[in-house]
Design an enzyme around this catalytic site. Sequence first.
Site, PDB file in Angstrom:
ATOM      1  N   LYS A 142       0.839  -1.203   0.000  1.00  0.00           N
ATOM      2  CA  LYS A 142       0.000   0.000   0.000  1.00  0.00           C
ATOM      3  C   LYS A 142       0.877   1.257   0.000  1.00  0.00           C
ATOM      4  O   LYS A 142       0.686   2.170  -0.800  1.00  0.00           O
ATOM      5  CB  LYS A 142      -0.917   0.007   1.227  1.00  0.00           C
ATOM      6  CG  LYS A 142      -1.911   1.147   1.193  1.00  0.00           C
ATOM      7  CD  LYS A 142      -2.540   1.388   2.535  1.00  0.00           C
ATOM      8  CE  LYS A 142      -1.598   2.198   3.386  1.00  0.00           C
ATOM      9  NZ  LYS A 142      -2.117   2.598   4.685  1.00  0.00           N
TER      10      LYS A 142
ATOM     11  N   ASP B 295      -6.304   1.247   1.019  1.00  0.00           N
ATOM     12  CA  ASP B 295      -6.301   1.421   2.471  1.00  0.00           C
ATOM     13  C   ASP B 295      -7.666   0.990   3.005  1.00  0.00           C
ATOM     14  O   ASP B 295      -8.495   0.446   2.271  1.00  0.00           O
ATOM     15  CB  ASP B 295      -5.956   2.872   2.846  1.00  0.00           C
ATOM     16  CG  ASP B 295      -7.116   3.810   2.570  1.00  0.00           C
ATOM     17  OD1 ASP B 295      -8.082   3.410   1.875  1.00  0.00           O
ATOM     18  OD2 ASP B 295      -7.090   4.955   3.065  1.00  0.00           O
TER      19      ASP B 295
END
Length: 235
Positions: free
Chosen positions: A141, A159
Amino acid sequence: MARAKPPKAEPLKLAPVRRAASEAARIEAIFARLAAINPEPRGELEYRNHFTLLVAVVLSAQATDVGVNKATKGLFAIADTPQKMLALGEAALAEKIRTIGLYKTKAKNVIALSAALLRDHGGEVPSRLEDLQALPGVGRKTANVVLNNAFGEATIAVDTHVFRVSNRIPIARGKNPETVERGLMRVVPALYLRHAHHWLILHGRYICKARAPSCAICPIADLCRFDAKTGQGAA
Ligand code: SF4
């Protein structure tokens, strides 16, 4: 003479094609609308250069952007390069970011990644996913956020907000962030890929919230298929 039976008609197979087309149109309409509302969405983390972006994203794991910005304001004024971060040292760094969750581990990682940047990349933040992911404290991420914000790549960082709204609306379903990321990369029209995760983060943070989505003021409510759409947020 008995008449020959007409050949058995094959069932038409148009329905799935039509459904797929309308699904693509629905997803395109969602992003067109989010883009019209906010044509140039920006992340809310504050940074000065690629290095401070990387550090800010590492610090933001399980913390709010507002909280990270408060801590990094003073930090980045004195340590905005790997060299300066190493000179600051782990103990002083930990002290500066102690308001952020998991600050001790994060301080250790930021020092280690600063050393790795100097050792392996001439002090620069690398622009390849694999190189970024090899840095201490940098997961997929974080790497995708850096690639998108620093290098303008059309990556999607999944996220908690992106994961929730993608599954909820739905746009791309999956049980883990990587599956959702791959699904989004497949269905988001190319025109919208670059900013897709920003739009989804902002939508999740301010409208499609985890516990009480504000469906009554949602700009994409008519395109959303979430069963439990609510009237909350209308006031
Ligand atoms: S209608 Fe409600 S559940 Fe659907 S996207 Fe909007 S806020 Fe989220």
